[in-house]
Design a protein around this motif. Structure first.
Motif, PDB file in Angstrom:
ATOM      1  N   GLU A  29       0.825  -1.207   0.000  1.00  0.00           N
ATOM      2  CA  GLU A  29       0.000   0.000   0.000  1.00  0.00           C
ATOM      3  C   GLU A  29       0.862   1.262   0.000  1.00  0.00           C
ATOM      4  O   GLU A  29       0.501   2.272  -0.601  1.00  0.00           O
ATOM      5  CB  GLU A  29      -0.918  -0.005   1.217  1.00  0.00           C
ATOM      6  N   ASN A  30       2.007   1.213   0.661  1.00  0.00           N
ATOM      7  CA  ASN A  30       2.888   2.374   0.718  1.00  0.00           C
ATOM      8  C   ASN A  30       3.463   2.731  -0.641  1.00  0.00           C
ATOM      9  O   ASN A  30       3.658   3.904  -0.958  1.00  0.00           O
ATOM     10  CB  ASN A  30       4.013   2.113   1.728  1.00  0.00           C
ATOM     11  N   GLY A  31       3.755   1.699  -1.458  1.00  0.00           N
ATOM     12  CA  GLY A  31       4.260   1.937  -2.799  1.00  0.00           C
ATOM     13  C   GLY A  31       5.757   2.115  -2.895  1.00  0.00           C
ATOM     14  O   GLY A  31       6.284   2.413  -3.979  1.00  0.00           O
ATOM     15  N   VAL A  32       6.497   1.948  -1.791  1.00  0.00           N
ATOM     16  CA  VAL A  32       7.950   2.069  -1.822  1.00  0.00           C
ATOM     17  C   VAL A  32       8.516   1.079  -2.835  1.00  0.00           C
ATOM     18  O   VAL A  32       7.974  -0.013  -3.002  1.00  0.00           O
ATOM     19  CB  VAL A  32       8.523   1.837  -0.406  1.00  0.00           C
ATOM     20  N   LYS A  33       9.593   1.451  -3.537  1.00  0.00           N
ATOM     21  CA  LYS A  33      10.052   0.622  -4.647  1.00  0.00           C
ATOM     22  C   LYS A  33      11.561   0.406  -4.619  1.00  0.00           C
ATOM     23  O   LYS A  33      12.266   0.942  -3.781  1.00  0.00           O
ATOM     24  CB  LYS A  33       9.624   1.227  -5.975  1.00  0.00           C
ATOM     25  N   ASN A  34      12.029  -0.408  -5.583  1.00  0.00           N
ATOM     26  CA  ASN A  34      13.457  -0.763  -5.714  1.00  0.00           C
ATOM     27  C   ASN A  34      13.992  -1.411  -4.442  1.00  0.00           C
ATOM     28  O   ASN A  34      15.109  -1.122  -3.994  1.00  0.00           O
ATOM     29  CB  ASN A  34      14.300   0.468  -6.072  1.00  0.00           C
ATOM     30  N   LEU A  35      13.194  -2.297  -3.877  1.00  0.00           N
ATOM     31  CA  LEU A  35      13.561  -2.942  -2.621  1.00  0.00           C
ATOM     32  C   LEU A  35      14.459  -4.144  -2.862  1.00  0.00           C
ATOM     33  O   LEU A  35      14.315  -4.853  -3.858  1.00  0.00           O
ATOM     34  CB  LEU A  35      12.307  -3.407  -1.880  1.00  0.00           C
ATOM     35  N   THR A  36      15.378  -4.374  -1.936  1.00  0.00           N
ATOM     36  CA  THR A  36      16.099  -5.635  -1.850  1.00  0.00           C
ATOM     37  C   THR A  36      15.537  -6.360  -0.642  1.00  0.00           C
ATOM     38  O   THR A  36      15.478  -5.799   0.452  1.00  0.00           O
ATOM     39  CB  THR A  36      17.610  -5.422  -1.672  1.00  0.00           C
ATOM     40  N   VAL A  37      15.100  -7.609  -0.845  1.00  0.00           N
ATOM     41  CA  VAL A  37      14.468  -8.362   0.233  1.00  0.00           C
ATOM     42  C   VAL A  37      15.259  -9.639   0.489  1.00  0.00           C
ATOM     43  O   VAL A  37      15.480 -10.442  -0.427  1.00  0.00           O
ATOM     44  CB  VAL A  37      13.003  -8.709  -0.096  1.00  0.00           C
ATOM     45  N   ALA A  38      15.692  -9.811   1.738  1.00  0.00           N
ATOM     46  CA  ALA A  38      16.361 -11.041   2.162  1.00  0.00           C
ATOM     47  C   ALA A  38      15.318 -11.931   2.826  1.00  0.00           C
ATOM     48  O   ALA A  38      14.787 -11.594   3.885  1.00  0.00           O
ATOM     49  CB  ALA A  38      17.492 -10.737   3.127  1.00  0.00           C
ATOM     50  N   SER A  39      15.011 -13.040   2.174  1.00  0.00           N
ATOM     51  CA  SER A  39      14.000 -13.965   2.674  1.00  0.00           C
ATOM     52  C   SER A  39      14.242 -15.324   2.050  1.00  0.00           C
ATOM     53  O   SER A  39      14.711 -15.403   0.913  1.00  0.00           O
ATOM     54  CB  SER A  39      12.591 -13.473   2.317  1.00  0.00           C
ATOM     55  N   ASN A  40      13.902 -16.381   2.773  1.00  0.00           N
ATOM     56  CA  ASN A  40      14.132 -17.720   2.243  1.00  0.00           C
ATOM     57  C   ASN A  40      13.547 -17.890   0.850  1.00  0.00           C
ATOM     58  O   ASN A  40      14.158 -18.468  -0.032  1.00  0.00           O
ATOM     59  CB  ASN A  40      13.537 -18.773   3.179  1.00  0.00           C
ATOM     60  N   ASN A  41      12.345 -17.400   0.644  1.00  0.00           N
ATOM     61  CA  ASN A  41      11.726 -17.414  -0.680  1.00  0.00           C
ATOM     62  C   ASN A  41      10.787 -16.217  -0.787  1.00  0.00           C
ATOM     63  O   ASN A  41      10.879 -15.302   0.019  1.00  0.00           O
ATOM     64  CB  ASN A  41      10.995 -18.744  -0.940  1.00  0.00           C
ATOM     65  N   ALA A  42       9.908 -16.222  -1.755  1.00  0.00           N
ATOM     66  CA  ALA A  42       9.005 -15.081  -1.950  1.00  0.00           C
ATOM     67  C   ALA A  42       7.552 -15.515  -1.870  1.00  0.00           C
ATOM     68  O   ALA A  42       6.700 -15.008  -2.599  1.00  0.00           O
ATOM     69  CB  ALA A  42       9.296 -14.390  -3.272  1.00  0.00           C
ATOM     70  N   GLY A  43       7.256 -16.463  -0.979  1.00  0.00           N
ATOM     71  CA  GLY A  43       5.874 -16.892  -0.812  1.00  0.00           C
ATOM     72  C   GLY A  43       5.337 -17.580  -2.058  1.00  0.00           C
ATOM     73  O   GLY A  43       6.049 -18.316  -2.731  1.00  0.00           O
ATOM     74  N   VAL A  44       4.095 -17.290  -2.378  1.00  0.00           N
ATOM     75  CA  VAL A  44       3.469 -17.854  -3.571  1.00  0.00           C
ATOM     76  C   VAL A  44       2.872 -16.719  -4.391  1.00  0.00           C
ATOM     77  O   VAL A  44       2.838 -15.570  -3.964  1.00  0.00           O
ATOM     78  CB  VAL A  44       2.359 -18.873  -3.197  1.00  0.00           C
TER      79      VAL A  44
END
Length: 233
Positions: A42-57
């Protein structure tokens, strides 16, 4: 210090910006911070780097941030179960830093402990080792991996007290504690907030010192892969 906020968007207020590194807890759909993820969408922030085991589904969890193209890079150990993740990676739309699963967890934990790097045998002799420092210990090669120091962490726990001392339920503990530790600011969502002092100290999985903001909410109990026996005649 009041850590309890009324909603996910309130808890993230003033923390989000473009190009930041976010560490996200969870494994598949187990223990994911779904309310905080929705607030980031909802915030719309962009160009993110995300450290996570996977990206869900597809269409749920971090998959929503892939759908909105808010993630530019994933630091993960698993791509499966998410067709859009795979499509964006193979088409060159998404950067991917592959990590062996244990290495990713240790990189988060190391960051949370102030350790900038460590050596591991995992990945030696593979593409994982390319461009990394190699040292010999006891006659064997080890590669250096860097600790992850995230701008913010988003995690989910089962229960926490008002100071952020948290308990994770069974396998939902997964990546949540190390992810929480490695963020400069940790925002946690829980199913229940209880008064300070009401939790047995021996049962605490994550000390409240790591948690800066806290929300309570309702969560969807999805099952990623339903496996059942055939009905007996």
């Amino acid at each position: 210090m009041n850590k309890v906020y009324g909603s996910a968007s309130e808890a993230l207020d003033g923390l989000l910006r473009d190009d930041m590194l976010i560490a996200a807890g969870g494994f598949g759909l187990c223990g994911i911070p779904e309310l905080l993820i929705d607030a980031i969408v909802e915030n719309g922030v962009k160009n993110l780097t995300v450290a996570s085991n996977n990206a869900g589904v597809d269409g749920f969890g971090l998959g929503k941030l892939l759908d909105t193209r808010q993630i530019k890079k994933m630091m993960s150990s698993y791509v499966g179960e998410n067709a859009e993740f795979m499509r964006q990676y193979l088409s060159g739309e998404l950067e991917l830093e592959f990590n062996p699963q244990g290495t990713l967890a240790e990189r988060m934990r190391a960051g949370g402990c102030g350790i900038p790097g460590f050596y591991t045998k995992t990945g030696v002799g593979t593409v994982i080792a390319e461009g990394k420092d190699v040292k010999i210990f006891n006659g064997e090669e080890y590669i250096m991996e860097e600790g992850i120091f995230a701008d913010i962490s988003i995690v989910k726990a089962w229960k926490a007290d008002e100071t952020g001392n948290a308990i994770f339920r069974k396998t939902a503990r997964n990546f949540n504690p190390p992810a929480a530790m490695c963020g400069k600011i940790c925002v946690m969502e829980v199913e229940e907030i209880v008064p300070a002092g009401s939790l047995d100290p021996d049962h605490i999985h994550l000390p409240g010192i790591y948690v800066h903001r806290l929300i309570q909410g309702e969560h969807e109990k999805r099952i990623e892969q339903r496996t059942v026996r055939k009905k007996e005649a």
